[in-house]
Write a protein that holds these residues in place. Structure first.
Motif, short mmCIF file in Angstrom:
data_model
loop_
_atom_site.label_atom_id
_atom_site.label_comp_id
_atom_site.label_asym_id
_atom_site.label_seq_id
_atom_site.Cartn_x
_atom_site.Cartn_y
_atom_site.Cartn_z
N LEU A 15 13.56 35.56 -6.14
CA LEU A 15 13.88 34.38 -5.16
C LEU A 15 13.94 34.74 -3.87
O LEU A 15 13.72 34.34 -2.43
N ALA A 41 10.54 36.59 -3.00
CA ALA A 41 10.27 35.42 -2.50
C ALA A 41 9.73 34.25 -1.52
O ALA A 41 9.01 34.34 -0.52
N GLY A 42 11.05 34.41 -1.03
CA GLY A 42 11.54 33.35 -0.29
C GLY A 42 11.73 33.73 0.91
O GLY A 42 10.83 33.04 2.11
N GLN A 43 11.70 35.01 1.52
CA GLN A 43 11.40 35.38 2.45
C GLN A 43 10.00 35.18 3.03
O GLN A 43 10.13 35.36 4.31
N THR A 66 8.00 33.40 2.17
CA THR A 66 7.47 31.93 2.03
C THR A 66 7.94 31.32 3.75
O THR A 66 7.06 31.14 4.60
N ALA A 121 8.07 30.72 -3.89
CA ALA A 121 9.66 30.76 -3.53
C ALA A 121 10.41 30.50 -4.68
O ALA A 121 10.93 31.56 -5.36
N GLY A 145 8.45 37.62 -8.08
CA GLY A 145 8.99 37.31 -6.39
C GLY A 145 8.37 38.02 -5.94
O GLY A 145 7.31 37.93 -4.86
N ALA A 185 5.50 36.49 -2.75
CA ALA A 185 5.64 36.57 -1.74
C ALA A 185 4.22 36.98 -1.13
O ALA A 185 3.71 36.58 -0.08
N SER A 189 2.63 33.75 -1.24
CA SER A 189 2.68 33.07 -0.02
C SER A 189 2.07 33.53 1.14
O SER A 189 1.69 32.82 1.54
#
Length: 140
Positions: free
Chosen positions: A23, A26-28, A30, A52, A98, A102, A105
């Motif tokens: 997470l 992928a979150g960073q 996104t 994400a 993830g 990434a 995204s």
């Protein structure tokens, strides 16, 4: 029963650690992709949330396997082994997912194209965790 309980706890805990790492990866990416969209005055695609959030499901797989292990009558050492080995497979899947999310995204935000191809790769990473969970459930 102590070692078996440790194995059951490990399968949930280590799977959740993998989800958290996936997470974060992928979150960073996104958030960075959205930032680039805003800086370019382009619409920020909400669909990037799919990339994400994808690694979160591995925690659920760890939970399902943990519950089956807690109900199992197999030996403590066997359950310990299943818990440790399966949790590593599930966690690795989340981390790989993830990283794939990434890249997806970043690519989708830049080009606006290719969602179905990118999510397919994310799904392939998910399949590893599903296989590990199912084979673990069969074994316990």
């Amino acid at each position: 029963m102590t070692f078996g309980l440790f194995g059951a706890a490990a399968v949930l805990g280590i799977s959740a650690v993998g989800s958290a790492i996936g997470l974060a990866l992928a979150g960073q990416a996104t958030i960075g992709a959205w930032k680039r969209c805003y800086m370019s005055n382009k619409p920020a695609p909400f669909i990037l949330v799919a990339f994400a959030g994808a690694p979160l499901t591995q925690t659920i797989y760890g939970f399902l396997l943990m519950n089956a292990m807690l109900a199992s009558q197999k030996s403590d050492w066997f359950l310990l082994g299943v818990g440790l080995v399966c949790s590593l497979g599930i966690a690795a899947s989340a981390i790989a997912q993830g990283a794939a999310g990434a890249a997806g995204s970043d690519s989708l935000a830049e080009t606006g194209k290719g969602f179905s191809q990118y999510i397919t790769v994310v799904g392939l990473c998910e399949t590893v965790a599903l296989f590990v969970m199912v084979f673990g459930l069969i074994s316990v």
